[in-house]
Design an enzyme around this catalytic site. Structure first.
Site, mmCIF file in Angstrom:
data_model
loop_
_atom_site.group_PDB
_atom_site.id
_atom_site.type_symbol
_atom_site.label_atom_id
_atom_site.label_comp_id
_atom_site.label_asym_id
_atom_site.label_seq_id
_atom_site.Cartn_x
_atom_site.Cartn_y
_atom_site.Cartn_z
ATOM 1 N N CYS A 48 -62.510 -83.978 -72.424
ATOM 2 C CA CYS A 48 -63.028 -83.439 -71.170
ATOM 3 C C CYS A 48 -63.437 -84.490 -70.144
ATOM 4 C CB CYS A 48 -64.191 -82.486 -71.434
ATOM 5 S SG CYS A 48 -65.082 -82.703 -72.958
ATOM 6 N N TYR A 178 -55.343 -73.859 -71.897
ATOM 7 C CA TYR A 178 -56.078 -74.545 -70.828
ATOM 8 C C TYR A 178 -55.727 -76.023 -70.753
ATOM 9 C CZ TYR A 178 -59.519 -76.379 -74.180
ATOM 10 O OH TYR A 178 -60.124 -77.044 -75.212
ATOM 11 N N GLU A 182 -54.172 -77.398 -67.366
ATOM 12 C CA GLU A 182 -54.969 -78.379 -66.626
ATOM 13 C C GLU A 182 -54.140 -79.624 -66.319
ATOM 14 O OE1 GLU A 182 -59.506 -77.432 -68.237
ATOM 15 O OE2 GLU A 182 -58.241 -78.875 -69.304
ATOM 16 N N HIS A 436 -75.349 -67.733 -47.030
ATOM 17 C CA HIS A 436 -74.249 -67.727 -46.062
ATOM 18 C C HIS A 436 -74.266 -68.998 -45.212
ATOM 19 C CE1 HIS A 436 -71.287 -65.904 -43.413
ATOM 20 N NE2 HIS A 436 -72.019 -66.315 -42.379
#
Length: 453
Positions: A48, A178, A182, A436
């Site tokens: 990772c 994955y 990836e 926002h």
């Protein structure tokens, strides 16, 4: 009976290191650890961490064009793999040093060699010496495997990527999980011509169908030749490249072929079955809810148990082991509602049930919205879509699943995961004021379900 150690840990990945240093540091236990490769394990050294750094590197290629749209006079040159790799290797060395110092500071004795199990309380090191321990913890992780096809040895696995001498011009990635997906995005972002084969109907099997379909569409839009329902049949050397014969009969030569076709627990030749530890069909160590094997003094955590193959889960299992064995507080590692990020391009964050799995369990409402992010939309050109999705129980109004596809999805799902883990309802999300302008505000502004079952 007197032992050399209270605990002997085999494997110095994230889970093993955490268990060793907490057992030693918090309880004063006498602890040793053996590692035949590098400290930090798959995640830090070949998983990772270097993967995420490559994801970062692959994203800079389009930044010049976007910056110019915002008024900056920016030019992006060519990517230098040797320069990046040198920096990457230095960073991994630094992180490995941190792991070693953490162990040393906790008075954990380190052995830089392979260890195998002799009996319920004894391990043998590669130099032939034996050590005894009241408890043995197996934390040896897993490794990538090649498929059983002719010429498979000509292909690379994910571990090999970080050691390439140069960046290939073309690559075939075999696998739709994955890891394969990836790296397809990484290589594509670094300017490599990428083809990806997956034998199933859609990549990222097991994840929410709508989310994984959007990722597949955006990967193709980004230039990746993603092909499903196809696999490799044979590999042959072709000069400096690899000639691939596919199951559809096509023949193509690539600079590199990378197999991302699964992982296998590291239990081969460890002597575990000989002492009574049960292994599963994949070679995984079979454990109970407290990570205890069939031999009471031997425990196992992390990928070697093939429960949930995630670094934070291995760490949690290691901590639960210490609580149970050394602190007298029986603790089961919690494997329910684990937030997860997949660093595809676009990125995905997910927690809880997919729409498909939830629908089988009970009547649900599905809230979803898809849009283009403000930052990329302003710049013009092709902007990858964002997906925000909530799966809600009709009966209890509990949010059963949350799925996000888009920039910073991993960061967002960590926060959303807290709410889902706490059992938040759709109305709890609705009562939360939107921040926002952000993409994340959409997760609390969806009022009308798009589907009900």
């Amino acid at each position: 009976m007197s032992f050399d150690y209270d605990l002997f840990v085999i494997g110095a990945g994230s889970g093993g290191v955490r268990a060793a240093r907490v057992a030693a540091g918090d309880t004063g236990a006498k602890v040793a650890i053996a590692e035949e490769s590098r400290y930090g394990g798959t995640c830090v050294i070949r998983g990772c961490v270097p993967k995420k750094l490559m994801v970062f590197a692959s994203g800079y290629g389009t930044m010049g064009e976007e910056a110019r749209a915002y008024g900056w006079d920016v030019q992006i040159g060519n990517f230098s793999w040797p320069a990046f790799r040198e920096k990457l290797e230095a960073e991994l060395d630094r992180l490995e040093g941190i792991y070693q110092r953490l162990l040393d500071n906790s008075a954990v004795e380190r052995f830089a060699q392979r260890a195998t199990v002799v009996d319920a309380h004894t391990v043998r090191l590669a130099d032939g010496t034996t050590k005894t321990a009241k408890h043995i913890l197996v934390a040896t992780g897993g490794r990538p495997v090649r498929p059983d096809v002719p010429g498979a040895e000509l292909g690379m696995v994910s571990d090999d990527i970080f050691h390439m001498a140069e960046m290939p011009k073309s690559v075939l990635i075999v696998g739709g999980g994955y890891i394969g997906s990836e790296f397809a995005g990484v290589f594509n972002g670094l300017g490599v011509k990428v083809t990806q084969f997956y034998r199933g109907l859609q990549i990222l099997r097991g994840f929410d169908e709508e989310a994984r379909s959007l990722i597949a569409d955006e990967m193709r839009n980004a230039g990746i030749d993603l092909q499903t329902g196809i696999d490799v049949q044979r590999l042959e050397a072709d000069g400096a490249g690899v000639k691939v014969t596919a199951t559809d009969g096509s023949v193509t030569t690539f600079d590199k072929v990378i197999f991302a076709t699964g992982r296998k627990p590291n239990t081969d030749g460890m002597g575990l079955e000989d002492v009574g530890v049960k292994l599963g069909s994949k070679g995984e160590v079979v454990v109970d809810e407290y990570s205890q094997t069939a031999v009471p003094s031997i425990y196992a955590i992390g990928d070697v148990t093939d429960r949930v193959q995630l670094t934070p889960v291995a760490i949690r299992e290691g901590m639960a082991f210490v609580e149970t064995v050394f602190k007298g507080n029986p603790t089961k590692p919690d494997h329910d509602l684990i937030p997860t990020a997949i660093f595809t391009q676009p990125e995905m964050g997910t927690v809880g049930l997919s729409e498909e799995d939830a629908r089988v369990k009970e009547p649900i409402e599905v809230y979803a919205t898809s849009f283009k992010p403000m930052q990329q939309s302003f710049a013009g050109g092709a902007a990858q879509k964002i997906l925000m999705k909530l799966i809600v129980s009709k009966a209890t109004r509990t949010v059963l699943g949350c799925h996000i596809v888009g920039p910073s999805a991993g960061e967002m799902i960590q926060m959303a995961g807290i709410a889902v883990k706490m059992g938040a309802t759709k109305e709890d999300f609705d009562r939360t004021v939107a921040v926002h302008p952000t993409a994340a505000e959409e997760i609390v502004t969806m009022r009308t379900p798009v589907r009900t079952t």
